[in-house]
Every structure is written in C-alpha cells, then in structure tokens.
Design a protein around this motif. Structure first.
Motif, PDB file in Angstrom:
ATOM      1  N   ASP A 304      22.196  48.919  35.865  1.00 10.23           N
ATOM      2  CA  ASP A 304      22.127  48.894  37.316  1.00 10.23           C
ATOM      3  C   ASP A 304      22.567  47.503  37.762  1.00 10.23           C
ATOM      4  OD1 ASP A 304      20.741  50.443  39.782  1.00 10.23           O
ATOM      5  OD2 ASP A 304      20.461  48.282  39.982  1.00 10.23           O
ATOM      6  N   ILE A 305      23.666  47.429  38.540  1.00 13.62           N
ATOM      7  CA  ILE A 305      24.317  46.150  38.825  1.00 13.62           C
ATOM      8  C   ILE A 305      24.533  45.976  40.323  1.00 13.62           C
ATOM      9  CG2 ILE A 305      26.421  44.785  38.475  1.00 13.62           C
ATOM     10  CD1 ILE A 305      26.691  46.108  35.746  1.00 13.62           C
ATOM     11  N   GLU A 306      24.258  44.758  40.796  1.00 13.77           N
ATOM     12  CA  GLU A 306      24.577  44.334  42.157  1.00 13.77           C
ATOM     13  C   GLU A 306      25.348  43.018  42.053  1.00 13.77           C
ATOM     14  OE1 GLU A 306      21.219  44.041  44.732  1.00 13.77           O
ATOM     15  OE2 GLU A 306      20.193  45.761  43.824  1.00 13.77           O
ATOM     16  N   GLU A 307      26.475  42.931  42.722  1.00  9.24           N
ATOM     17  CA  GLU A 307      27.250  41.691  42.687  1.00  9.24           C
ATOM     18  C   GLU A 307      27.952  41.466  44.013  1.00  9.24           C
ATOM     19  OE1 GLU A 307      30.870  41.658  40.245  1.00  9.24           O
ATOM     20  OE2 GLU A 307      30.430  43.752  39.737  1.00  9.24           O
ATOM     21  N   LYS A 308      28.187  40.198  44.273  1.00  8.18           N
ATOM     22  CA  LYS A 308      28.981  39.808  45.425  1.00  8.18           C
ATOM     23  C   LYS A 308      30.401  39.568  44.935  1.00  8.18           C
ATOM     24  CE  LYS A 308      25.308  37.933  48.313  1.00  8.18           C
ATOM     25  NZ  LYS A 308      25.480  39.001  49.333  1.00  8.18           N
ATOM     26  N   LEU A 309      31.298  40.444  45.333  1.00 13.49           N
ATOM     27  CA  LEU A 309      32.676  40.416  44.857  1.00 13.49           C
ATOM     28  C   LEU A 309      33.482  39.434  45.682  1.00 13.49           C
ATOM     29  CD1 LEU A 309      34.414  41.909  42.724  1.00 13.49           C
ATOM     30  CD2 LEU A 309      35.179  43.397  44.571  1.00 13.49           C
ATOM     31  N   LEU A 310      34.178  38.534  45.006  1.00  9.55           N
ATOM     32  CA  LEU A 310      34.998  37.539  45.686  1.00  9.55           C
ATOM     33  C   LEU A 310      36.226  38.220  46.288  1.00  9.55           C
ATOM     34  CD1 LEU A 310      35.135  34.484  46.233  1.00  9.55           C
ATOM     35  CD2 LEU A 310      36.500  34.264  44.155  1.00  9.55           C
ATOM     36  N   LEU A 311      36.381  38.131  47.599  1.00  9.23           N
ATOM     37  CA  LEU A 311      37.474  38.790  48.306  1.00  9.23           C
ATOM     38  C   LEU A 311      38.732  37.929  48.279  1.00  9.23           C
ATOM     39  CD1 LEU A 311      35.504  40.182  51.385  1.00  9.23           C
ATOM     40  CD2 LEU A 311      36.104  41.360  49.258  1.00  9.23           C
ATOM     41  N   PRO A 312      39.907  38.556  48.484  1.00 13.45           N
ATOM     42  CA  PRO A 312      41.165  37.783  48.440  1.00 13.45           C
ATOM     43  C   PRO A 312      41.168  36.673  49.481  1.00 13.45           C
ATOM     44  CG  PRO A 312      41.595  40.141  48.422  1.00 13.45           C
ATOM     45  CD  PRO A 312      40.135  39.979  48.703  1.00 13.45           C
ATOM     46  N   PRO A 313      41.582  35.463  49.099  1.00 11.67           N
ATOM     47  CA  PRO A 313      41.622  34.356  50.064  1.00 11.67           C
ATOM     48  C   PRO A 313      42.856  34.443  50.965  1.00 11.67           C
ATOM     49  CG  PRO A 313      42.380  33.604  47.929  1.00 11.67           C
ATOM     50  CD  PRO A 313      41.955  35.038  47.744  1.00 11.67           C
ATOM     51  N   VAL A 314      42.737  33.855  52.139  1.00 15.62           N
ATOM     52  CA  VAL A 314      43.868  33.690  53.048  1.00 15.62           C
ATOM     53  C   VAL A 314      44.130  32.202  53.172  1.00 15.62           C
ATOM     54  CG1 VAL A 314      43.402  35.830  54.289  1.00 15.62           C
ATOM     55  CG2 VAL A 314      42.305  33.726  55.030  1.00 15.62           C
ATOM     56  N   PRO A 315      45.338  31.801  53.606  1.00 14.55           N
ATOM     57  CA  PRO A 315      45.691  30.372  53.607  1.00 14.55           C
ATOM     58  C   PRO A 315      44.718  29.478  54.368  1.00 14.55           C
ATOM     59  CG  PRO A 315      47.646  31.709  53.932  1.00 14.55           C
ATOM     60  CD  PRO A 315      46.475  32.651  53.966  1.00 14.55           C
ATOM     61  N   GLU A 316      44.105  29.977  55.429  1.00 17.13           N
ATOM     62  CA  GLU A 316      43.236  29.118  56.242  1.00 17.13           C
ATOM     63  C   GLU A 316      41.802  29.046  55.713  1.00 17.13           C
ATOM     64  OE1 GLU A 316      43.680  33.177  58.244  1.00 17.13           O
ATOM     65  OE2 GLU A 316      44.949  31.654  57.294  1.00 17.13           O
ATOM     66  N   ASP A 317      41.481  29.751  54.628  1.00 17.83           N
ATOM     67  CA  ASP A 317      40.122  29.727  54.092  1.00 17.83           C
ATOM     68  C   ASP A 317      39.768  28.346  53.551  1.00 17.83           C
ATOM     69  OD1 ASP A 317      39.462  32.289  54.701  1.00 17.83           O
ATOM     70  OD2 ASP A 317      39.801  33.112  52.706  1.00 17.83           O
ATOM     71  N   TYR A 327      26.170  49.394  42.111  1.00 15.61           N
ATOM     72  CA  TYR A 327      26.449  50.630  41.388  1.00 15.61           C
ATOM     73  C   TYR A 327      25.553  50.710  40.156  1.00 15.61           C
ATOM     74  CZ  TYR A 327      29.243  47.574  38.358  1.00 15.61           C
ATOM     75  OH  TYR A 327      29.656  46.566  37.510  1.00 15.61           O
ATOM     76  N   ASN A 328      25.457  51.909  39.596  1.00 16.66           N
ATOM     77  CA  ASN A 328      24.811  52.115  38.300  1.00 16.66           C
ATOM     78  C   ASN A 328      25.781  52.858  37.398  1.00 16.66           C
ATOM     79  OD1 ASN A 328      24.172  55.153  38.452  1.00 16.66           O
ATOM     80  ND2 ASN A 328      23.184  54.370  40.321  1.00 16.66           N
ATOM     81  N   ARG A 329      25.640  52.608  36.108  1.00 18.54           N
ATOM     82  CA  ARG A 329      26.621  53.136  35.156  1.00 18.54           C
ATOM     83  C   ARG A 329      25.917  53.626  33.903  1.00 18.54           C
ATOM     84  NH1 ARG A 329      31.572  49.381  34.377  1.00 18.54           N
ATOM     85  NH2 ARG A 329      32.189  50.575  36.221  1.00 18.54           N
ATOM     86  N   THR A 330      26.292  54.829  33.480  1.00 17.81           N
ATOM     87  CA  THR A 330      25.835  55.400  32.216  1.00 17.81           C
ATOM     88  C   THR A 330      27.019  55.438  31.255  1.00 17.81           C
ATOM     89  OG1 THR A 330      24.210  56.768  33.368  1.00 17.81           O
ATOM     90  CG2 THR A 330      24.757  57.378  31.102  1.00 17.81           C
TER      91      THR A 330
END
Length: 631
Positions: A304-317, A327-330
C-alpha cells in the motif's frame, strides 16, 4: 567570510579526517620489510631509519610499559600486521579438485562459526588478544550452526551433488552477517564413496547504527540495525529523522526481514515507511534463483503506497511541484529452471533455460493526472542464463574474499495489460554479458528494451544501455590501486509527461541534487580511482578516492542529449572501511559542480557522506518478469 560559507561547513569534516589520518599513520599496518644481507646494518641504525619506522619502534616500546598509556597503546595498535594469505583467489570458483567427490555420501559435517573480532578464517592460531576485541565479541551473538547448515546445498548422509560445495561457500559469503566462509573436504579421511566436510565461517559484528546532527539547523538522523538477531539471520532496521525543513518535521521507516525460513530458502520482508513524499506498508514472501542449481522461484506480496509525484517543470519554476498518487498492489510470480542433459558423469552444465509467469494487480485511489488507470498486468518470460563466479579482493571490500559474477543472460518478455480505460500489449528483450580475466580486468555490458503497444503505437517505452569496467589490481608493496569506469544511457520512448529522468546521486552525478533538472533521455559517464593504503586504526582500513562524473540530459522524447552542455561533478576524499562491522564503510568526499540549474540556489561545493560504494555487480540471476524500468 560568511559563517555559512561551504568552506566553513567543511572545517569540522576536514579536522575529523585529519585526526583520523594522523592516527592511522601512527598505527599503519604493513608487511615486514624484506632486507638484503648487505643492508641489515643500515636498517638497524635508527638514525637512518624512515620516520614512520622510528615512530612505530617508539610506540612499540611505549606499549610494552606497564603504564596506563602503555596498556592503551597495546590495546588499540596493531604491530607487524600483514595481509592474510587467502588461497584460491584469481581462480574460477567452480574448482576442478572437487569433481572427484561428486555423488559421494557426506559422512560427517562439522560446522565452526567464529566471532567477529580477533579470529581468522585462514589462521586457526589467531584469537582475541585485547580488551576491545573481547568486549566486542561479548556484545555479539554468534551465528548459530543451524543457520549455517540451512544455507548449505548438501546434507549429511546424502550424495554430494556437483557444484554443491562451491555454491554453498558463495551463498554463505553473500549473506549480510557473514564476512567470509570456507568449505573444505578432509582429504585424509575421504574414501571412494564417502567424504567428511568441514565448514568454517567468520561473523560480521551485526549490531550497528549511525547518526547525524546539525547544530545550526537542529536537523538530525538516527539509524539502528541488527543484521543477525539472536544469531538467527533475522534483520531489523529503523531510521528516524527530525527537525526537517519539509511540510512535516519528522520521518520514520522500519523493516524486518528473514533471509530464509528454515531450509526452504523462502525469505520474508515487512516494510513500513512514513516520509513526507513517500509512504509504504508492504509484506512479501519470496524465493529467488539463489543458486545456479535452483529449480523453483517465486514470490507473493502486497503493498500500500502513497507518494507525491514530481510533476514536469516549466521554465519559470523556482520550486518543484508535486501531485498526490495513492494505490495498492498485489504481486504474484512463479519461475521454473530447466537444465540441459549432460553425458559427462559428475559434470554440471552451467546453462539453464528458465520460464516465468507474473500477475500484478494495481488499484489507484488517487491520481495526479489521467495517465493512471486501475489494471491487471499479466507477464510471461523465457530466458537463458549461464552463471559462474570468480574470487578476488579489493573490489568493494578491503581484503575480504569477494565473488565476481560472470556469464550470459538473454530473456524475452511479453504481456497483456487489461485496464479500466484501455487495453494494450507489452514486449521486452534484454541481454547482458560479463567476462573477467586477472590480466585484463572485468567487463560487463547489458542492453534492455521494453515498450507497450496500443493501437499500433509504441508508448511508455525505454531503451537502456550499461557498461562497467574495472582494471586489474596494481600493487606497489602494500599500496594497491584500481580504476572503475561506468557508462549508462536511458532513452524514453513516448513517455508520459510526468515520467522524467533525473541526474541526482546514483542516477548520474554522485552528491548532486536538483528537483528541477529533469528529462526523458540521459547519458552518464562515471570514473573512479581507489588507492588502498596500508593504514589502519581499530580495524578501519583507509582508501583515497577520486572521481569524475559527466551527465547529458535532454527534455524531448526525440531530441539528443548530446546537444546540451553536460553537467559535471568532480571530487576527492577518503573511505574508511571495517570488514568486521555492519556499518562497514564511512566515506567523506569533497565535490564540486561547475554547472547548476539557474533557478536553484545551491552551493557548487558540497560534502558527500555515504556508507556504500557507488558501483555494484549485476548478477546473471534470472529475476521475475517485469516492465523495463525508467528511472
């Protein structure tokens, strides 16, 4: 100079290294000097002796005194220490002298386990001689003979199969709690139909920990681990971080592992991780193709996993942006190995044909983009593996016996993903090869390709190439030098926008850190030189390290990474290693990065602290069928 200048931060580390180097210089370990007859008189003249020789003589005389200082020097310094002779090195692990014992009955099996300090696996006369060695052994619970017996591929009163002796010796050395192992046939008592086998192992001091604290920020970390709980091979690990500059000031993680439940070679893992950007609760039972003769392998697990996914950067970031993913995975898989027929009695062919089936059921409760869907992925693989091992020293250790994998592995994978929104097929192929020669060194190369196919369009694909080379060991007396060169390339094929590559740490430049530098194609080149010295203090051996890392990164799925100026890292430092402790390696490197991301305010100079080598071997063991990694 500003109090937070990187060189000010560096001073405590430099002082620590300087003190350690000074102490190590005092108690350096080297082989006795071999003198020619006509130079003996000169050598006995203390006026003409080298400085370190005069210093060692003075310290030796001081250690013989009955004073408190004399007793302390006698306890911590090692005089006339020399490297142990280890037989069978630079030779193929499958030793032909054992062939004459194939299929004989194991009449007697003697197992001896040695404590971590003061004993030698190659010299039975060595015993603990000072307070520190005796005290360390008192705190250590020695590996049980039953645990060693469970690792052996042969049994008492049963026929001795080909490869059983050498494979068992290698499996014992690969455990985290055993430093070295020897399995010997008693040639004096062997007969035409039976043998007596002697097994001897030497432990690692399995209880360890580490910690760090920054007075200026109040941040710190505490880690504890026990790699051989009660001598039964169970592992317990825990880490706690506090006063962190993150949304939540603390993080914690823990794990409990059992290497093998009885004689089944089935291991168990329980993992709990509670970090700011990643949380996991998982449990697994697994059995790998741990030996070249293993027939069945498989696993079953749930996460059972929770994560903060790094989103694609834009030039002004100027700061990274994250999205929530839960999600959970078997996961279930099964593998079977088939050996080829041999018409040579007593000869075990190394090649194996292996097939595997796997099912992965993933259910998402929260997604950051529409590129995630609940799905069931079915995979099937077929592969051909040839595995053999060599022995050598001074690769990732400081003198212990190390097993070098060589051979060939070719595999093909196909699969089908059934999702809530779409369905697609999966195809993959991989190959790897390694060769080792004492005269030319070690070379490893691999290539992996994998991609999903939906409506005649390839997507979420990856092509990965890797090479590793290290030179033969060069020796000048007790000084030893080895070079390492590694090249890696990862190319994304129609990846999703949020699936990006980084060049941080193990991904490209060691010690480098950037959340805004991301791309879909990456090429890295790493070089390292290790100079192993004869210096030693309290069992910690010293090596000097220098490295150069180069990484190219591109953002487009079709653009070449070589069109951009590469990012580089340069560094020097020291590595202390004690083969007898679980926290065996302490590495301090001063690194410099001439190019950084323009929107990130980081120092070009950094201190890299780590406890493991940057390189590692890739075994030719067939693993569970899977999707090619893009990381």
């Amino acid at each position: 100079m500003h109090p937070t200048h990187p060189f000010i931060k560096l001073l405590p580390h430099c002082l620590l290294v300087s003190v350690l180097l000074l102490l190590a210089q005092v108690c350096h370990a080297q082989d006795p000097v071999k003198l020619k007859p006509d130079t003996t008189a000169i050598q006995q003249d203390t006026v003409k002796q080298k400085f370190d020789e005069r210093l060692m003589d003075n310290l030796r005389r001081m250690s013989e005194r009955k004073t408190i200082m004399g007793k302390l020097l006698d306890a911590i310094l090692v005089f006339d220490r020399k490297d142990q002779e280890v037989y069978g090195l630079d030779a193929e692990l499958i030793q032909r002298e054992y062939e004459k014992h194939n299929y004989k009955i194991v009449r007697r099996l003697d197992i001896v386990t040695l404590d971590a300090f003061g004993y030698s696996i190659n010299d039975s006369t060595r015993v603990p001689r000072n307070f520190f060695e005796k005290a360390g052994n008192t705190l250590h619970v020695k590996t049980s003979r039953g645990l060693v017996r469970n690792q052996l591929l042969f049994r008492r009163n049963q026929p001795l199969e080909p490869l059983s002796l050498v494979e068992s010796e290698r499996l014992l050395r690969q455990t985290d709690y055993i430093l070295d192992a020897r399995i010997v046939v008693n040639e004096l008592t062997t007969t035409d139909d039976s043998v007596d086998v002697f097994v001897i192992t030497k432990d690692v001091f399995s209880l360890g920990g580490s910690g760090s604290y920054s007075p200026s920020s109040g941040r710190g970390k505490i880690s504890l681990r026990e790699l051989n709980f009660l001598g039964r091979g169970h592992q317990v690990r825990g880490t706690y971080r506090f006063n962190m500059d993150r949304p939540r000031p603390w993080e914690a993680s823990g794990a409990y592992s059992i290497e093998s439940i009885g004689r089944t070679y089935v291991g168990a893992d329980l993992v709990y991780t509670n970090e700011n950007y990643y949380k996991e609760k998982s449990a697994y039972l697994q059995r790998d193709f741990f030996s070249t003769t293993t027939k069945y392998a498989g696993a079953v697990g749930y996460a059972d996993i929770e994560e903060k996914l790094l989103l694609p950067p834009v030039p002004e970031d100027t700061i990274p942006r994250f999205g929530d993913l839960k999600y959970n995975r078997t996961d279930v898989w099964l593998g079977r190995s088939f050996k080829f027929k041999s018409y040579h009695l007593g000869y075990e062919p190394r090649g194996r044909l292996i097939v595997g089936l796997r099912m992965i059921d993933t259910d998402y409760s929260q997604i950051p983009t529409d590129n995630f869907q609940n799905n069931i992925l079915m995979l099937a693989s077929v592969g051909y593996s040839v595995r053999k091992y060599y022995k050598d020293r001074y690769l990732f250790g400081f003198g212990r016996t190390e097993d070098i994998p060589a051979g060939t592995l070719v595999s093909f994978t196909t699969g089908y993903e059934k999702g809530d929104v779409m369905e697609r097929r999966y195809f993959a192929a991989s190959t790897s090869y390694a060769r080792y020669r004492t005269e030319t060194g070690y070379f490893y190369g691999s290539a992996t390709w994998g991609s999903f196919l939906r409506d005649d369009r390839w997507e979420q694909g990856v092509l990965e190439l890797e090479t590793l080379y290290f030179t033969p060991l060069k020796e000048w007396g007790n000084w030893k030098l080895r070079h390492y060169v590694q090249g890696r390339a990862t190319f994304g094929i129609n990846r999703n926008p949020e699936e990006l590559l980084a060049i941080n740490n193990e991904s490209g430049l060691r010690g480098f850190r950037s959340d805004l530098l991301r791309g879909s194609r990456r090429v890295t080149l790493n070089y390292e030189a290790n100079l192993y010295t004869p210096l030693s203090l309290l069992g910690f051996r010293l090596a000097a390290v220098a490295f150069t890392d180069i990484a190219w990164l591109s953002t487009g799925n079709k653009s070449s990474p070589f069109k951009n100026t590469p990012y580089r890292g340069y560094g020097i430092g020291v590595r202390f290693r004690n083969e007898y402790l679980s926290f065996s390696t302490i590495q301090l490197l001063i690194s410099y990065y001439p190019k950084m991301h323009p929107n990130e305010d980081f120092d070009n100079f950094r201190i890299l602290e780590s406890s493991r080598p940057y390189y590692d071997f890739t075994d030719f063991r067939f693993t569970r069928p899977g999707v090619a990694n893009f990381r």
